[in-house]
Design a protein around this motif. Structure first.
Motif, PDB file in Angstrom:
ATOM      1  N   VAL A  74      -3.636   1.451  -3.674  1.00  0.00           N
ATOM      2  CA  VAL A  74      -3.618   0.323  -2.747  1.00  0.00           C
ATOM      3  C   VAL A  74      -3.532  -0.961  -3.565  1.00  0.00           C
ATOM      4  CG1 VAL A  74      -4.873  -0.872  -0.908  1.00  0.00           C
ATOM      5  CG2 VAL A  74      -4.995   1.611  -1.082  1.00  0.00           C
ATOM      6  N   ASN A  75      -2.502  -1.731  -3.303  1.00  0.00           N
ATOM      7  CA  ASN A  75      -2.304  -2.977  -4.038  1.00  0.00           C
ATOM      8  C   ASN A  75      -3.564  -3.847  -3.982  1.00  0.00           C
ATOM      9  OD1 ASN A  75      -1.461  -5.778  -4.607  1.00  0.00           O
ATOM     10  ND2 ASN A  75       0.560  -4.830  -4.729  1.00  0.00           N
ATOM     11  N   GLU A  76      -3.882  -4.418  -5.124  1.00  0.00           N
ATOM     12  CA  GLU A  76      -5.093  -5.216  -5.256  1.00  0.00           C
ATOM     13  C   GLU A  76      -5.214  -6.301  -4.179  1.00  0.00           C
ATOM     14  OE1 GLU A  76      -7.015  -6.951  -9.320  1.00  0.00           O
ATOM     15  OE2 GLU A  76      -5.202  -7.893  -8.551  1.00  0.00           O
ATOM     16  N   LYS A  77      -4.059  -6.854  -3.806  1.00  0.00           N
ATOM     17  CA  LYS A  77      -4.084  -7.964  -2.840  1.00  0.00           C
ATOM     18  C   LYS A  77      -4.200  -7.466  -1.401  1.00  0.00           C
ATOM     19  CE  LYS A  77      -1.276 -10.975  -5.727  1.00  0.00           C
ATOM     20  NZ  LYS A  77      -0.281 -10.124  -6.405  1.00  0.00           N
ATOM     21  N   ASP A  78      -4.082  -6.153  -1.217  1.00  0.00           N
ATOM     22  CA  ASP A  78      -4.105  -5.597   0.134  1.00  0.00           C
ATOM     23  C   ASP A  78      -5.495  -5.745   0.760  1.00  0.00           C
ATOM     24  OD1 ASP A  78      -4.145  -3.674   2.353  1.00  0.00           O
ATOM     25  OD2 ASP A  78      -2.219  -3.024   1.514  1.00  0.00           O
ATOM     26  N   MET A  79      -5.496  -6.109   2.043  1.00  0.00           N
ATOM     27  CA  MET A  79      -6.751  -6.306   2.746  1.00  0.00           C
ATOM     28  C   MET A  79      -7.595  -5.030   2.814  1.00  0.00           C
ATOM     29  SD  MET A  79      -7.209  -8.573   6.167  1.00  0.00           S
ATOM     30  CE  MET A  79      -5.840  -7.912   6.954  1.00  0.00           C
ATOM     31  N   HIS A  80      -6.950  -3.877   2.695  1.00  0.00           N
ATOM     32  CA  HIS A  80      -7.692  -2.614   2.748  1.00  0.00           C
ATOM     33  C   HIS A  80      -8.828  -2.569   1.726  1.00  0.00           C
ATOM     34  CE1 HIS A  80      -5.324  -0.669   5.672  1.00  0.00           C
ATOM     35  NE2 HIS A  80      -4.234  -0.550   4.944  1.00  0.00           N
ATOM     36  N   ASN A  81      -8.613  -3.202   0.585  1.00  0.00           N
ATOM     37  CA  ASN A  81      -9.634  -3.156  -0.461  1.00  0.00           C
ATOM     38  C   ASN A  81     -10.943  -3.798  -0.004  1.00  0.00           C
ATOM     39  OD1 ASN A  81      -8.147  -1.874  -2.649  1.00  0.00           O
ATOM     40  ND2 ASN A  81      -6.852  -3.685  -2.530  1.00  0.00           N
ATOM     41  N   VAL A  82     -10.827  -4.818   0.833  1.00  0.00           N
ATOM     42  CA  VAL A  82     -12.022  -5.460   1.373  1.00  0.00           C
ATOM     43  C   VAL A  82     -12.562  -4.627   2.534  1.00  0.00           C
ATOM     44  CG1 VAL A  82     -12.921  -7.522   2.507  1.00  0.00           C
ATOM     45  CG2 VAL A  82     -11.185  -7.730   0.713  1.00  0.00           C
ATOM     46  N   ASN A  83     -11.640  -4.204   3.388  1.00  0.00           N
ATOM     47  CA  ASN A  83     -12.043  -3.450   4.576  1.00  0.00           C
ATOM     48  C   ASN A  83     -12.825  -2.183   4.242  1.00  0.00           C
ATOM     49  OD1 ASN A  83     -10.623  -5.338   5.917  1.00  0.00           O
ATOM     50  ND2 ASN A  83      -8.891  -4.034   6.436  1.00  0.00           N
ATOM     51  N   THR A  84     -12.404  -1.510   3.170  1.00  0.00           N
ATOM     52  CA  THR A  84     -13.044  -0.235   2.862  1.00  0.00           C
ATOM     53  C   THR A  84     -14.474  -0.403   2.392  1.00  0.00           C
ATOM     54  OG1 THR A  84     -12.059  -0.341   0.675  1.00  0.00           O
ATOM     55  CG2 THR A  84     -10.938   1.020   2.295  1.00  0.00           C
ATOM     56  N   ILE A  85     -14.798  -1.578   1.902  1.00  0.00           N
ATOM     57  CA  ILE A  85     -16.183  -1.814   1.493  1.00  0.00           C
ATOM     58  C   ILE A  85     -17.067  -1.875   2.735  1.00  0.00           C
ATOM     59  CG2 ILE A  85     -17.754  -3.445   0.340  1.00  0.00           C
ATOM     60  CD1 ILE A  85     -15.282  -4.378  -1.287  1.00  0.00           C
ATOM     61  N   ILE A  86     -16.525  -2.474   3.786  1.00  0.00           N
ATOM     62  CA  ILE A  86     -17.269  -2.620   5.024  1.00  0.00           C
ATOM     63  C   ILE A  86     -17.313  -1.310   5.802  1.00  0.00           C
ATOM     64  CG2 ILE A  86     -17.329  -3.856   7.237  1.00  0.00           C
ATOM     65  CD1 ILE A  86     -15.716  -6.071   5.620  1.00  0.00           C
ATOM     66  N   ASP A  87     -16.199  -0.621   5.818  1.00  0.00           N
ATOM     67  CA  ASP A  87     -16.089   0.596   6.614  1.00  0.00           C
ATOM     68  C   ASP A  87     -15.100   1.511   5.919  1.00  0.00           C
ATOM     69  OD1 ASP A  87     -15.539   2.554   8.501  1.00  0.00           O
ATOM     70  OD2 ASP A  87     -15.785   1.170  10.176  1.00  0.00           O
ATOM     71  N   ASP A  88     -15.564   2.679   5.480  1.00  0.00           N
ATOM     72  CA  ASP A  88     -14.670   3.516   4.678  1.00  0.00           C
ATOM     73  C   ASP A  88     -13.841   4.486   5.503  1.00  0.00           C
ATOM     74  OD1 ASP A  88     -16.480   5.455   5.414  1.00  0.00           O
ATOM     75  OD2 ASP A  88     -16.994   6.076   3.378  1.00  0.00           O
ATOM     76  N   ARG A  89     -13.976   4.425   6.834  1.00  0.00           N
ATOM     77  CA  ARG A  89     -13.160   5.329   7.653  1.00  0.00           C
ATOM     78  C   ARG A  89     -11.695   4.920   7.580  1.00  0.00           C
ATOM     79  NH1 ARG A  89     -15.999   4.922  13.302  1.00  0.00           N
ATOM     80  NH2 ARG A  89     -16.398   2.845  12.484  1.00  0.00           N
ATOM     81  N   ALA A  90     -10.828   5.913   7.576  1.00  0.00           N
ATOM     82  CA  ALA A  90      -9.409   5.600   7.416  1.00  0.00           C
ATOM     83  C   ALA A  90      -8.537   6.644   8.090  1.00  0.00           C
ATOM     84  CB  ALA A  90      -9.061   5.543   5.935  1.00  0.00           C
ATOM     85  N   SER A  91      -7.321   6.261   8.394  1.00  0.00           N
ATOM     86  CA  SER A  91      -6.351   7.260   8.818  1.00  0.00           C
ATOM     87  C   SER A  91      -5.003   6.978   8.174  1.00  0.00           C
ATOM     88  CB  SER A  91      -6.242   7.293  10.343  1.00  0.00           C
ATOM     89  OG  SER A  91      -5.746   6.081  10.815  1.00  0.00           O
ATOM     90  N   LEU A  92      -4.251   8.035   8.016  1.00  0.00           N
ATOM     91  CA  LEU A  92      -2.955   7.932   7.351  1.00  0.00           C
ATOM     92  C   LEU A  92      -1.890   8.569   8.225  1.00  0.00           C
ATOM     93  CD1 LEU A  92      -3.870   9.407   3.884  1.00  0.00           C
ATOM     94  CD2 LEU A  92      -2.998   7.132   4.211  1.00  0.00           C
ATOM     95  N   ALA A  93      -0.729   7.953   8.243  1.00  0.00           N
ATOM     96  CA  ALA A  93       0.420   8.596   8.890  1.00  0.00           C
ATOM     97  C   ALA A  93       1.443   8.870   7.798  1.00  0.00           C
ATOM     98  CB  ALA A  93       1.004   7.683   9.949  1.00  0.00           C
ATOM     99  N   VAL A  94       1.854  10.117   7.673  1.00  0.00           N
ATOM    100  CA  VAL A  94       2.792  10.497   6.623  1.00  0.00           C
ATOM    101  C   VAL A  94       4.050  11.093   7.248  1.00  0.00           C
ATOM    102  CG1 VAL A  94       3.074  11.800   4.476  1.00  0.00           C
ATOM    103  CG2 VAL A  94       0.784  11.173   5.240  1.00  0.00           C
ATOM    104  N   ALA A  95       5.181  10.500   6.924  1.00  0.00           N
ATOM    105  CA  ALA A  95       6.451  11.071   7.378  1.00  0.00           C
ATOM    106  C   ALA A  95       7.235  11.462   6.145  1.00  0.00           C
ATOM    107  CB  ALA A  95       7.226  10.058   8.204  1.00  0.00           C
ATOM    108  N   SER A  96       8.092  12.474   6.261  1.00  0.00           N
ATOM    109  CA  SER A  96       8.875  12.823   5.077  1.00  0.00           C
ATOM    110  C   SER A  96       9.917  11.727   4.863  1.00  0.00           C
ATOM    111  CB  SER A  96       9.522  14.185   5.236  1.00  0.00           C
ATOM    112  OG  SER A  96      10.331  14.191   6.368  1.00  0.00           O
ATOM    113  N   PRO A  97      10.232  11.461   3.597  1.00  0.00           N
ATOM    114  CA  PRO A  97      11.125  10.340   3.317  1.00  0.00           C
ATOM    115  C   PRO A  97      12.563  10.640   3.748  1.00  0.00           C
ATOM    116  CG  PRO A  97      10.567  11.529   1.306  1.00  0.00           C
ATOM    117  CD  PRO A  97       9.799  12.169   2.402  1.00  0.00           C
ATOM    118  N   PHE A  98      13.201   9.673   4.385  1.00  0.00           N
ATOM    119  CA  PHE A  98      14.634   9.824   4.671  1.00  0.00           C
ATOM    120  C   PHE A  98      15.292   8.455   4.598  1.00  0.00           C
ATOM    121  CE2 PHE A  98      12.342   9.701   8.724  1.00  0.00           C
ATOM    122  CZ  PHE A  98      12.895   8.565   9.282  1.00  0.00           C
TER     123      PHE A  98
END
Ligand SMILES: *[C@@H]1O[C@H](CO)[C@@H](O)[C@H](O)[C@H]1NC(C)=O
Ligand SMILES: CC(=O)N[C@H]1CO[C@H](CO)[C@@H](O)[C@@H]1O
Length: 285
Positions: free
Chosen positions: A36-60
């Protein structure tokens, strides 16, 4: 490996909104690791709440996304939920090391590819499509990244019609990365850019599925076969002409293709077989 979208549920994004961004990941022993890029807001968010979800699609390749949009469909994808655990520095080095190994082995496969494979790849025009190329910048240290392990708690497969299928956690742990995944976008693009290979796909629809296609694109490739999007008649209009719609077709292989070379061989063999069958039909123009 490839691109994926990362959705992290977060309490302090404006008015209970959900923040999402694209992240890069690898799978190591069935577990996803995220950069996760250092500047990404996720880095702050995960400190507050570590729950996460991911959507993965095959590349095309991009143009296929537009085609999907016109069909009002979404590509099949995987949705996983769980929590993210930031990695300590020593662990980051270990994960980076396995990333480097994977990239080296993939690069070797590309460099040593025989004529059948390089023939398909050479018509591909995408600048950065192989997985290695996408992931290389993570190691080059151009930008700073936080590395997380994704701790899975549930997994769903969402098919092209939006139907949801629960995936067993044991099946995920036992799963292996498809041996074609690292080059799939390049293969698909290489095939779609070649007039003769696309004519072969049209022929496959006719010979193997009795579908009278006007045009066809490669949609996805894997060790067990491939999916094609073909423009086929949906109904005959009053004036005798036909209305065409895009439809998805699956072509399974008789034998699994465990590397890119075998995949290309199977494809070429199917082309030869289809041509032989068609030239056997009398009166066909
Ligand atoms: C991983 O997830 C499980 C539940 O799904 C939880 O019990 C466990 O504490 C999590 N591990 C870490 C390191 O967060
Ligand atoms: C849907 C898709 O990928 N289409 C591309 C296939 O390749 C041709 C080049 O021959 C592109 O123009 C299409 O955009």
């Amino acid at each position: 490996m490839g691109f994926l979208l990362l959705f992290i549920w977060c309490v302090h994004v404006s008015k209970g909104g959900i923040y999402s961004s694209k992240v890069k990941y690898i799978l190591k022993k069935g577990k996803p690791y995220l950069w996760v890029n250092e500047k990404d807001m996720h880095n702050v968010n995960t400190i507050i709440d570590d729950r996460a979800s991911l959507a993965v699609a095959s590349p095309f390749p991009g143009p296929l996304a537009n085609l999907f949009k016109s069909m009002q469909k979404l590509p099949a994808r995987i949705a996983i939920t769980g929590n993210v655990v930031p990695l300590k520095e020593e662990k980051v080095q270990l994960v980076a090391e396995s990333l480097r190994e994977v990239m080296l082995s993939e690069q070797r496969q590309i460099n040593e590819a025989p004529y059948t494979v390089s023939g398909v790849l050479s018509s591909s025009n995408l600048i950065t499509t192989s997985r290695s190329e996408n992931l290389k910048e993570l190691l080059d240290g151009v930008e700073e990244y936080g590395v997380y392990r994704f701790n899975l708690s549930s997994c769903m497969f969402i098919d092209g019609h939006g139907r949801i299928h629960e995936v067993d956690m044991e099946a995920i742990e036992a799963s292996k990365v498809d041996p074609l995944a690292f080059l799939s976008a390049k293969l698909i693009d290489g095939i779609n850019r070649s007039e003769s290979r696309r004519r072969a796909l049209v022929l496959f629809c006719f010979v193997y599925l009795n579908a009278d296609a006007r045009d066809a694109f490669m949609l996805s490739v894997d060790r067990k076969g491939f999916d094609v999007l073909a423009k086929v008649p949906s109904s005959r209009l009053k004036d005798g002409t036909s209305e065409y719609v895009w439809k998805q077709f699956r072509f399974p292989f008789k034998e699994e293709a465990l590397d890119v070379e075998t995949f290309c061989h199977q494809l070429v063999k199917m082309e030869e077989e289809a041509v032989k069958k068609v030239s056997g039909y009398s009166g066909l123009t």
